[in-house]
Write a protein that holds these residues in place. Structure first.
Motif, PDB file in Angstrom:
ATOM      1  N   TYR A 194       0.842  -1.209   0.000  1.00 47.43           N
ATOM      2  CA  TYR A 194       0.000   0.000   0.000  1.00 47.43           C
ATOM      3  C   TYR A 194       0.874   1.255   0.000  1.00 47.43           C
ATOM      4  CZ  TYR A 194      -3.930  -3.076   1.223  1.00 47.43           C
ATOM      5  OH  TYR A 194      -4.897  -4.056   1.223  1.00 47.43           O
ATOM      6  N   GLY A 195       2.180   1.048   0.039  1.00 46.74           N
ATOM      7  CA  GLY A 195       3.113   2.161  -0.079  1.00 46.74           C
ATOM      8  C   GLY A 195       3.680   2.660   1.243  1.00 46.74           C
ATOM      9  N   TYR A 196       4.632   3.552   1.115  1.00 43.74           N
ATOM     10  CA  TYR A 196       5.304   4.186   2.255  1.00 43.74           C
ATOM     11  C   TYR A 196       4.775   5.610   2.408  1.00 43.74           C
ATOM     12  CZ  TYR A 196       8.657   0.441   2.950  1.00 43.74           C
ATOM     13  OH  TYR A 196       9.240  -0.771   3.250  1.00 43.74           O
ATOM     14  N   ALA A 197       4.449   5.998   3.631  1.00 38.71           N
ATOM     15  CA  ALA A 197       4.004   7.373   3.856  1.00 38.71           C
ATOM     16  C   ALA A 197       5.161   8.328   3.579  1.00 38.71           C
ATOM     17  CB  ALA A 197       3.497   7.538   5.276  1.00 38.71           C
ATOM     18  N   ARG A 198       6.359   7.920   4.013  1.00 36.02           N
ATOM     19  CA  ARG A 198       7.555   8.749   3.779  1.00 36.02           C
ATOM     20  C   ARG A 198       8.654   7.873   3.184  1.00 36.02           C
ATOM     21  NH1 ARG A 198       7.568  11.839   9.594  1.00 36.02           N
ATOM     22  NH2 ARG A 198       5.337  12.248   9.573  1.00 36.02           N
ATOM     23  N   PRO A 199       8.593   7.633   1.883  1.00 33.78           N
ATOM     24  CA  PRO A 199       9.622   6.782   1.289  1.00 33.78           C
ATOM     25  C   PRO A 199      10.988   7.431   1.430  1.00 33.78           C
ATOM     26  CG  PRO A 199       7.983   7.524  -0.350  1.00 33.78           C
ATOM     27  CD  PRO A 199       7.647   8.202   0.923  1.00 33.78           C
ATOM     28  N   ASP A 200      11.976   6.623   1.702  1.00 35.70           N
ATOM     29  CA  ASP A 200      13.340   7.127   1.809  1.00 35.70           C
ATOM     30  C   ASP A 200      13.887   7.300   0.384  1.00 35.70           C
ATOM     31  OD1 ASP A 200      16.051   7.457   2.076  1.00 35.70           O
ATOM     32  OD2 ASP A 200      16.296   5.899   3.620  1.00 35.70           O
ATOM     33  N   PRO A 201      14.255   8.521  -0.012  1.00 39.60           N
ATOM     34  CA  PRO A 201      14.716   8.739  -1.393  1.00 39.60           C
ATOM     35  C   PRO A 201      15.930   7.878  -1.743  1.00 39.60           C
ATOM     36  CG  PRO A 201      14.623  10.813  -0.135  1.00 39.60           C
ATOM     37  CD  PRO A 201      14.273   9.714   0.806  1.00 39.60           C
ATOM     38  N   LYS A 202      16.678   7.449  -0.719  1.00 40.24           N
ATOM     39  CA  LYS A 202      17.857   6.607  -0.989  1.00 40.24           C
ATOM     40  C   LYS A 202      17.472   5.147  -1.229  1.00 40.24           C
ATOM     41  CE  LYS A 202      20.447   7.845   2.650  1.00 40.24           C
ATOM     42  NZ  LYS A 202      19.702   8.837   3.412  1.00 40.24           N
ATOM     43  N   GLU A 203      16.198   4.827  -0.981  1.00 44.17           N
ATOM     44  CA  GLU A 203      15.733   3.445  -1.159  1.00 44.17           C
ATOM     45  C   GLU A 203      14.588   3.446  -2.176  1.00 44.17           C
ATOM     46  OE1 GLU A 203      17.410   1.210   0.239  1.00 44.17           O
ATOM     47  OE2 GLU A 203      18.238   2.011   2.088  1.00 44.17           O
ATOM     48  N   ILE A 245       0.277   0.552   5.832  1.00 43.95           N
ATOM     49  CA  ILE A 245       1.211   1.542   5.264  1.00 43.95           C
ATOM     50  C   ILE A 245       2.468   1.621   6.119  1.00 43.95           C
ATOM     51  CG2 ILE A 245       1.494   4.028   4.854  1.00 43.95           C
ATOM     52  CD1 ILE A 245      -1.359   3.934   3.710  1.00 43.95           C
ATOM     53  N   ARG A 246       3.588   1.755   5.460  1.00 44.96           N
ATOM     54  CA  ARG A 246       4.866   1.740   6.196  1.00 44.96           C
ATOM     55  C   ARG A 246       5.420   3.154   6.387  1.00 44.96           C
ATOM     56  NH1 ARG A 246       6.934  -4.053   6.261  1.00 44.96           N
ATOM     57  NH2 ARG A 246       4.884  -4.956   5.976  1.00 44.96           N
ATOM     58  N   ASN A 247       6.267   3.251   7.393  1.00 38.51           N
ATOM     59  CA  ASN A 247       6.900   4.522   7.753  1.00 38.51           C
ATOM     60  C   ASN A 247       5.872   5.665   7.821  1.00 38.51           C
ATOM     61  OD1 ASN A 247       8.875   6.185   8.605  1.00 38.51           O
ATOM     62  ND2 ASN A 247       9.879   6.428   6.617  1.00 38.51           N
ATOM     63  N   ASP A 248       4.943   5.502   8.734  1.00 37.80           N
ATOM     64  CA  ASP A 248       3.823   6.440   8.870  1.00 37.80           C
ATOM     65  C   ASP A 248       3.669   6.794  10.359  1.00 37.80           C
ATOM     66  OD1 ASP A 248       1.468   7.830   8.250  1.00 37.80           O
ATOM     67  OD2 ASP A 248       0.215   6.036   8.444  1.00 37.80           O
ATOM     68  N   PRO A 249       4.716   7.464  10.913  1.00 40.40           N
ATOM     69  CA  PRO A 249       4.750   7.618  12.377  1.00 40.40           C
ATOM     70  C   PRO A 249       3.554   8.364  12.959  1.00 40.40           C
ATOM     71  CG  PRO A 249       6.483   8.925  11.317  1.00 40.40           C
ATOM     72  CD  PRO A 249       5.878   8.060  10.250  1.00 40.40           C
ATOM     73  N   ASP A 250       2.969   9.305  12.228  1.00 37.99           N
ATOM     74  CA  ASP A 250       1.846  10.041  12.818  1.00 37.99           C
ATOM     75  C   ASP A 250       0.484   9.470  12.384  1.00 37.99           C
ATOM     76  OD1 ASP A 250       1.725  10.736  10.186  1.00 37.99           O
ATOM     77  OD2 ASP A 250       1.913  12.907  10.491  1.00 37.99           O
ATOM     78  N   HIS A 251       0.486   8.296  11.789  1.00 35.79           N
ATOM     79  CA  HIS A 251      -0.744   7.609  11.335  1.00 35.79           C
ATOM     80  C   HIS A 251      -1.507   8.407  10.266  1.00 35.79           C
ATOM     81  CE1 HIS A 251      -0.067   5.190  14.898  1.00 35.79           C
ATOM     82  NE2 HIS A 251      -0.273   6.213  15.680  1.00 35.79           N
ATOM     83  N   GLY A 252      -0.874   9.399   9.693  1.00 38.49           N
ATOM     84  CA  GLY A 252      -1.585  10.250   8.727  1.00 38.49           C
ATOM     85  C   GLY A 252      -2.027   9.474   7.492  1.00 38.49           C
ATOM     86  N   ALA A 253      -1.119   8.667   6.926  1.00 36.75           N
ATOM     87  CA  ALA A 253      -1.439   7.975   5.672  1.00 36.75           C
ATOM     88  C   ALA A 253      -2.398   6.807   5.906  1.00 36.75           C
ATOM     89  CB  ALA A 253      -0.152   7.491   5.016  1.00 36.75           C
ATOM     90  N   ILE A 254      -2.229   6.109   7.020  1.00 40.92           N
ATOM     91  CA  ILE A 254      -3.132   4.973   7.285  1.00 40.92           C
ATOM     92  C   ILE A 254      -4.537   5.513   7.591  1.00 40.92           C
ATOM     93  CG2 ILE A 254      -2.504   4.743   9.755  1.00 40.92           C
ATOM     94  CD1 ILE A 254      -3.148   1.749   7.525  1.00 40.92           C
TER      95      ILE A 254
END
Ligand code: GLC
Length: 560
Positions: A194-203, A245-254
């Motif tokens: 379902y994607g990353y809320a904050r994808p790491d540009p290096k990955e 959803i991954r890397n979504d610390p504030d639950h915004g994207a989920i």
């Protein structure tokens, strides 16, 4: 029109501090589909409920055959654990085909019939939606794993083959791509992307939620929901709902994702219900779920009923409120509960289930009076109650049963709560006519094992006690799912726990003492009392403004 009143009681500091509450005086609270206002769920682990065709495994026609029983307990909705085609590495939570009932449970037509029969009785049917992952045998994953680009290539999260991203798994073989995939639970359950809320540009393998593949996955889940709702289902319990959803610390994207589904459901299927396995109601319900449960893997539940480490016998740390030792901190539970409750009161329901397929049954390490005391609280709290099959007759947790279909999870032995339902004293406790070795799991071998038929005939049985509690809940508006809740006596490490439920002019006081010692509360100091009329009481009495409670006791009183 909704009117509001302000209720204020000045309470001495030793008791619950002064309470300000805005209580709506109307039945019309915007809490989703109307049927939830009176819903009481019964959770069914289908493999173990009732085997209608003698193959040793429970099935859908078996559930249909038992709807009248479920209704007689006082439950008018069911949630069934996954029933889809699966290799059953994790009891069906590893789905191979989301659109097909597993043949061992019957056919899609059998499910349709179950829904029709349930609806005839005014009941509702919720399915388990395994939204976060599939089986490796799911054709989507099989396509995704191919070494050439296709529609499914990015439906799963593939990390570079050389780099060992934490948790990633290889899936080697002929024509397979060299990368590794991320699982969501067991290694054979690859996470849907379902994607990353904050994808790491290096990955660059971390795709944003707006990537076409992630959107395709999102839309496929909608298609799955639509498919079963059109067939007759009334909603879903969403497995690992927070995990999508991954890397979504504030639950915004989920939150955005579940609000998206909820907005669609409100429009197209306004009576459909979403129940989350999240255990964070303040987040889950504001994200669009109608119900979220407090579960064994988070604090509020653990403070109340004990951690999974209850399996470790008497070395239970920390002590829960519902332990005879009486060392539990109900104040810590209530503080957390109130935090969730005040945020979600007009949006959805908090559930505290009696048990589930992942946790020991409430009878584990407890006697029947202990369990009755637990039920007295769980079935008089606000929110939607959930009863796990067999808990209503006091079935035992059986730690010695063999591991089956991924039941053993490290230290946690889940199969002990997944054994066949005990219906009678007949062969296989009336669960199946198959030979004993063909049964999904062995039946409780104890001669003293409880069963439905015996308890039906005993007015004092656990089954009839459960029925009595649920009848009380049905008969009294103050005990309704959305009726108000106010803690009255809640003290750090002290017993009992006393609370008020109220609706309109009706007020009900519930007092719970799970500790193995008597206790007394000067209730007259907490709330202005004229008379307390006992509704359902075991070991509690009210005299001269004081509530006197025996060891392991409870009282439900109408305040008059
Ligand atoms: C949920 C289910 C559990 C399952 C896991 C993976 O926690 O309740 O039984 O093993 O998700 O799907």
């Amino acid at each position: 029109m909704c009117k509001s009143i302000i209720i204020r009681w000045a309470i001495p500091s030793v008791f619950w501090f002064a309470i300000d509450a805005v209580a709506p005086l109307c039945a019309e609270v915007p809490l989703g589909p109307k049927w939830l206002q009176t819903a009481v769920f019964y959770q069914i682990y289908p493999q173990s409920y009732f085997d209608s065709n003698g193959d040793g495994i429970g099935d859908l026609p078996g559930i249909t055959a038992k709807l009248d029983y479920i209704l007689s307990v006082g439950c008018n909705a069911i949630w069934i654990n996954p029933i889809y085609e699966s290799p059953f590495g994790d009891a069906g939570y590893d789905v191979a085909d989301f659109y097909m009932v597993a043949s061992r449970y019957g056919t899609n037509e059998d499910l349709k019939n179950l829904c029709v029969e349930a609806h005839k009785r005014g009941m509702h049917v919720c399915l388990d939606l395994v939204a976060g992952h599939t089986s490796v045998l799911n054709p989507w994953f099989q396509q995704s794993a191919l070494d050439w680009r296709n529609r499914y290539s990015n439906w799963y999260i593939w990390t570079p083959g050389a780099e060992n991203v934490t948790g990633s798994q290889p899936y080697p073989g002929k024509d397979r791509r060299p990368e590794r995939y991320l699982p969501n639970f067991f290694p054979f359950q690859p996470a849907l992307n379902y994607g990353y809320a904050r994808p790491d540009p290096k990955e660059p393998w971390q795709l944003p939620t707006t990537d076409p593949a992630c959107i395709a996955v999102r839309e496929e889940l909608k298609r799955i929901m639509k498919f079963w709702l059109d067939l007759g289902a009334d909603g879903f319990r969403v497995d690992l709902a927070a995990s999508l959803i991954r890397n979504d610390p504030d639950h915004g994207a989920i939150t955005a994702l579940w609000r998206y589904y909820r907005a669609w459901l409100d429009l197209e299927y306004p009576d459909a219900v979403l129940i989350s396995e999240w255990s964070d109601p303040a987040v889950a319900i504001t994200a669009g779920f109608h119900i979220d449960s407090l579960l064994q893997f988070r604090e509020p539940y653990r403070i109340l009923l004990g951690p999974e480490s209850r399996l470790e016998g008497n070395a239970r740390i920390p002590h829960a409120f519902f332990e005879r030792e009486g060392g539990g901190d109900i104040k810590a539970f209530v503080d957390e509960y109130i935090r969730h409750y005040t945020k979600t009161k007009y949006l959805g329901y908090i559930s505290i289930p009696t048990g589930n397929h992942d946790t020991p049954r409430p009878t584990w390490g407890r006697n029947e009076q202990d369990v009755r005391t637990i039920f007295a609280m769980l079935l008089t709290m606000p929110g939607v109650p959930f009863i796990y099959y067999g808990d209503e007759i006091g079935m035992k947790f059986l730690p010695e049963v063999p591991n089956k279909e991924g039941g053993t999870l490290g230290e946690v032995q889940r199969c002990g709560s997944r054994t066949p339902m005990q219906w009678s004293k007949e062969k296989n406790a009336g669960f199946s006519t198959a030979s004993a070795e063909k049964l999904y799991l062995p039946i409780d071998p104890s001669e003293l094992r409880p069963d439905v038929a015996t308890e039906e005939n005993d007015p004092a049985s656990m089954l009839n006690f459960t029925r009595g509690l649920l009848k009380l809940r049905r008969d009294h508006p103050a005990l309704a799912n959305a009726a108000d809740f106010q803690p009255l006596y809640v003290e750090n490490n002290k017993y009992p726990f006393v609370y008020l439920r109220l609706a309109g002019t009706e007020r009900i006081i519930v007092a719970i003492n799970p500790a193995e010692r008597a206790c007394t509360v000067a209730l007259g100091k907490v709330i202005e009392l004229t008379q307390l009329r006992p509704l359902l009481v075991q070991g509690a009495a009210f005299q001269d403004g004081c509530l006197e409670m025996d060891p392991v006791s409870f009282g439900i009183f109408a305040l008059e």
